[in-house]
Structures are given as C-alpha cells and as structure tokens.
Design an enzyme around this catalytic site. Sequence first.
Site, mmCIF file in Angstrom:
data_model
loop_
_atom_site.group_PDB
_atom_site.id
_atom_site.type_symbol
_atom_site.label_atom_id
_atom_site.label_comp_id
_atom_site.label_asym_id
_atom_site.label_seq_id
_atom_site.Cartn_x
_atom_site.Cartn_y
_atom_site.Cartn_z
ATOM 1 N N HIS A 75 0.840 -1.211 0.000
ATOM 2 C CA HIS A 75 0.000 0.000 0.000
ATOM 3 C C HIS A 75 0.870 1.254 0.000
ATOM 4 O O HIS A 75 0.613 2.215 -0.732
ATOM 5 C CB HIS A 75 -0.931 0.014 1.206
ATOM 6 C CG HIS A 75 -1.858 -1.150 1.269
ATOM 7 N ND1 HIS A 75 -2.616 -1.429 2.382
ATOM 8 C CD2 HIS A 75 -2.157 -2.114 0.357
ATOM 9 C CE1 HIS A 75 -3.343 -2.508 2.155
ATOM 10 N NE2 HIS A 75 -3.063 -2.954 0.943
ATOM 11 N N HIS A 232 -8.922 -1.662 -5.348
ATOM 12 C CA HIS A 232 -7.847 -1.974 -4.409
ATOM 13 C C HIS A 232 -6.848 -2.952 -5.017
ATOM 14 O O HIS A 232 -5.646 -2.886 -4.717
ATOM 15 C CB HIS A 232 -8.394 -2.549 -3.101
ATOM 16 C CG HIS A 232 -7.307 -2.789 -2.099
ATOM 17 N ND1 HIS A 232 -6.740 -1.779 -1.349
ATOM 18 C CD2 HIS A 232 -6.623 -3.918 -1.772
ATOM 19 C CE1 HIS A 232 -5.778 -2.263 -0.597
ATOM 20 N NE2 HIS A 232 -5.684 -3.566 -0.836
ATOM 21 N N HIS A 259 -0.382 -11.076 -4.979
ATOM 22 C CA HIS A 259 0.982 -10.640 -4.672
ATOM 23 C C HIS A 259 2.001 -11.640 -5.210
ATOM 24 O O HIS A 259 3.049 -11.259 -5.715
ATOM 25 C CB HIS A 259 1.159 -10.486 -3.159
ATOM 26 C CG HIS A 259 0.307 -9.425 -2.552
ATOM 27 N ND1 HIS A 259 0.318 -8.118 -2.985
ATOM 28 C CD2 HIS A 259 -0.598 -9.465 -1.543
ATOM 29 C CE1 HIS A 259 -0.532 -7.401 -2.268
ATOM 30 N NE2 HIS A 259 -1.100 -8.204 -1.388
#
Length: 294
Positions: A75, A232, A259
Amino acid sequence: MQQRTIKKPVEVIGIGLHKGEPIKLRLEPLDVDAGIVFYREDLAFSIPLSPASVIDTRMATVIGSDKGFISTIEHFLSALYAYGIDNLRVVVNGNEMPIMDGSAISFCLLLDEAGIARQEAPKKIIRVKQVVEVEEGEKFVRLSPSQSAGFDFKIKFDHPVIGEQDHTFGFGTHSFIDEIARARTFGFAKDIQYLQSQNLALGASLQNAIGLDDHKVLNPEGLRFENEFARHKILDAMGDMMVTGHNILAQYDSFAGSHDLNYKLTSKLLSDSRNYELVAVEALQSRAFAKSFA
C-alpha cells in the site's frame, strides 16, 4: 524529468495489521540514484527494494533476509509509484508497515506533508519491450509494451457483494488520488477469526479494512466505490510493480492476480534484458508519461 525524493523528513505512527502493535514510520530524503531503501530501526539493518529482497507473498508482499523482515509494504509502495519517488529511506521500528485505514491515502498525505524535491539527475523508468506474462490456471498477470502506463484488473469472487468486478485506470498522480488511493483492503469475517487464532491479523478492524460476512459489507459507512474491491487490486498491483524500484511504462492486465503472481511477474521481467530497458523519461518518444506526474 528529474529524479524525486522528499523535501524533509516526516513520520507517523499507526497500527500493524498482523501484530496489532503501534509502528512508527519515518521517511527521509536520499541522494540521487540511491533508490528506495527500507531500514529496520529496531534491528539496525537495511533492506534494499528489489524483487530479490522479497521473501514471502502469501498474504502480503514481504521483504527481508535472515536478519529480519518488513511485511505489508504494497500500500505504501503504491503511493511512491503514484508520486514518482525514486530515492527514499523508509524507517520502521517493527516487522510490518502501519496499515493506516487499509488504503494508500494516508501515505499520499504523508508525502504531501513532506513535499516533493526534484533532484539533479534524470529520472529513469523501466520500459517494457515485449509481453511478459505469468499464468496460474485461469489467473494471470501481464505487462505489455505501451506508450502510456495503464492498469486493467478483473476479479471474480463467489460473494453477493463482490461477484465480477473490473476497473481500468490510466496512470496519473492526480487520477490515482481520485480513483485508487482510497480503495481499502478487504477480508472475510470467517478468515479473520481463523487468522487471529494463529496470532495473525490482530490489528484488523473495520477501521482499516472492508469486512464481509457471507452476505454483506459489515462497515457501517459502506463502500467508498461501487467497485472498491477491483480498485484496491490495482492499488496492490502498483505497489507490487514498485518493488522493481522504478515506475514502469507498460500496460498491466490481470484476472484474479495476487501478490505472488505480481512477484513472479517482476522477477520474470527483470530476468531477461530482452524484456525491458532502463531509460530516461526524456528519451521516450511519448511525453505523456512525464505529464502524468504533474
């Protein structure tokens, strides 16, 4: 276009997602060509930002070594990507970044407070020269050559609130703040209960994530965007691309990426010089990419 760092040091304290403990984050300027360097203040050692430093991608992007690690960096890195930061020292006093509100907007505000400093060296970016893709069943992540930077992400969840969602984002600092930065991470109540039984996600709450039960969103305020979940995922992808240490001139496309797939994508990209070149922004044929940071 010149390299960028920050004008002055800034710091903030927030809760760590997994341990639920206060984490102090301090950002410090670095000289040209220093790159992004993380520093564990409590252990007194540095971790340079690169795919080679990634040691775990199961629940977040984690960098480190046998000396220690820093978790949930994505983030924060998405904000660095959006602001075009090239050189920065990132000091934390624990093994994870503060989760803040589960999005990137607090990190954007921190960078605004610090101010952006232009440095006396040309900014270099990664220009993708040929398609690089990683697949896992029907899931995939892909970087394709492009004259502009863009992100297109599709997701599919067997949940009545999420279902099938997608978002297309044309990269720019201001458009990131408007479209992507406030999109929060999300989790399912049943998963959180299990994770907390394993001493993980101890800091998770409706103040730093979208919570879902089997039927609905649990946050009283609801969603910030109708497709906040897909947005997101773009935020995460931008952070994971920043693990290369550079902005990337390419079109990023994904269906149900993660990820782990993003880490494999950046590793594959940098493993073969035919895939990319490191080029000064001024050398690009298109000037639109530089303008996206204005």
